[in-house]
Design a protein around this motif. Sequence first.
Motif, mmCIF file in Angstrom:
data_model
loop_
_atom_site.group_PDB
_atom_site.id
_atom_site.type_symbol
_atom_site.label_atom_id
_atom_site.label_comp_id
_atom_site.label_asym_id
_atom_site.label_seq_id
_atom_site.Cartn_x
_atom_site.Cartn_y
_atom_site.Cartn_z
ATOM 1 N N ASN A 111 -16.190 5.993 11.882
ATOM 2 C CA ASN A 111 -16.273 5.261 13.149
ATOM 3 C C ASN A 111 -15.276 4.119 13.223
ATOM 4 N N GLY A 112 -14.091 4.346 12.687
ATOM 5 C CA GLY A 112 -13.027 3.363 12.809
ATOM 6 C C GLY A 112 -12.257 3.583 14.098
ATOM 7 N N VAL A 113 -11.599 2.527 14.567
ATOM 8 C CA VAL A 113 -10.699 2.655 15.718
ATOM 9 C C VAL A 113 -9.249 2.679 15.251
ATOM 10 N N GLY A 114 -9.053 2.478 13.963
ATOM 11 C CA GLY A 114 -7.731 2.542 13.363
ATOM 12 C C GLY A 114 -7.875 2.713 11.870
ATOM 13 N N ILE A 115 -6.827 3.235 11.263
ATOM 14 C CA ILE A 115 -6.787 3.362 9.806
ATOM 15 C C ILE A 115 -5.329 3.410 9.380
ATOM 16 N N ALA A 116 -5.031 2.737 8.297
ATOM 17 C CA ALA A 116 -3.671 2.703 7.769
ATOM 18 C C ALA A 116 -3.637 3.423 6.425
ATOM 19 N N ALA A 117 -2.503 4.024 6.125
ATOM 20 C CA ALA A 117 -2.357 4.820 4.901
ATOM 21 C C ALA A 117 -2.790 4.083 3.634
ATOM 22 N N PRO A 118 -2.459 2.788 3.462
ATOM 23 C CA PRO A 118 -2.885 2.144 2.217
ATOM 24 C C PRO A 118 -4.403 2.045 2.074
ATOM 25 N N GLN A 119 -5.132 2.129 3.167
ATOM 26 C CA GLN A 119 -6.588 2.093 3.080
ATOM 27 C C GLN A 119 -7.151 3.333 2.397
ATOM 28 N N VAL A 120 -6.352 4.390 2.335
ATOM 29 C CA VAL A 120 -6.779 5.605 1.644
ATOM 30 C C VAL A 120 -5.855 5.892 0.455
ATOM 31 N N GLY A 121 -5.193 4.836 -0.038
ATOM 32 C CA GLY A 121 -4.442 4.923 -1.280
ATOM 33 C C GLY A 121 -3.045 5.495 -1.184
ATOM 34 N N VAL A 122 -2.492 5.608 0.023
ATOM 35 C CA VAL A 122 -1.131 6.109 0.196
ATOM 36 C C VAL A 122 -0.277 4.946 0.686
ATOM 37 N N LEU A 123 0.663 4.507 -0.117
ATOM 38 C CA LEU A 123 1.426 3.290 0.175
ATOM 39 C C LEU A 123 2.670 3.596 1.002
ATOM 40 N N LYS A 124 2.435 4.176 2.154
ATOM 41 C CA LYS A 124 3.483 4.542 3.112
ATOM 42 C C LYS A 124 3.197 3.863 4.450
ATOM 43 N N ARG A 125 4.252 3.644 5.235
ATOM 44 C CA ARG A 125 4.145 2.940 6.518
ATOM 45 C C ARG A 125 3.727 3.905 7.632
#
Length: 176
Positions: free
Chosen positions: A46-60
């Motif tokens: 139930n997120g409205v956003g998610i960034a790659a580092p939040q799932v362990g991928v250090l990409k932009r």
Amino acid sequence: MNTLEVLKMGNPDLRTVCEKVTETDFGSDEFQTFLKEMVNTMREKNGVGIAAPQVGVLKRVFAMEVANNPRYPGRDSFPLVIIINPEIRILSNDTLDCWEGCLSIPGIRGQLKRAEHIELSGLDSHGNLYREQLTGFPAIVAQHEMDHLNGILFIDRMTDLKTLTFEAEFDQFWNK
């Protein structure tokens, strides 16, 4: 479709400045599968956003979408956008007071200020140029996710920690 583990505050990956996504990364089936799994994880949590580092991928790269989200009721809908190598340009000195939460800091909310009007640009998941002006809640979400790509959490942006609250107390005392 798989979901990914969301890293929690304290994991050093969340404090790392991410690397640009390369053409080699972008064109791979593995990366495209990752994007789908990242979006699935955002929706499942139930997120409205998610960034790659939040799932362990250090990409932009980050994704954002607002569609009848129980964590953010009453917000205007915003279609799914995946932004690769994003850039944000502030278009106004006006700011918004906003309450933010984060999948990496579960159960916590805090109040801070964000720019009200921005331009978000980068590449979409198909490699096409994406450029859009955002105001209000979508602008807040984009800035929040962009911070993740630079190793910044929303609590770092708070000027007064007195509003740092658990979600139950947020609902009881602050959400009016």
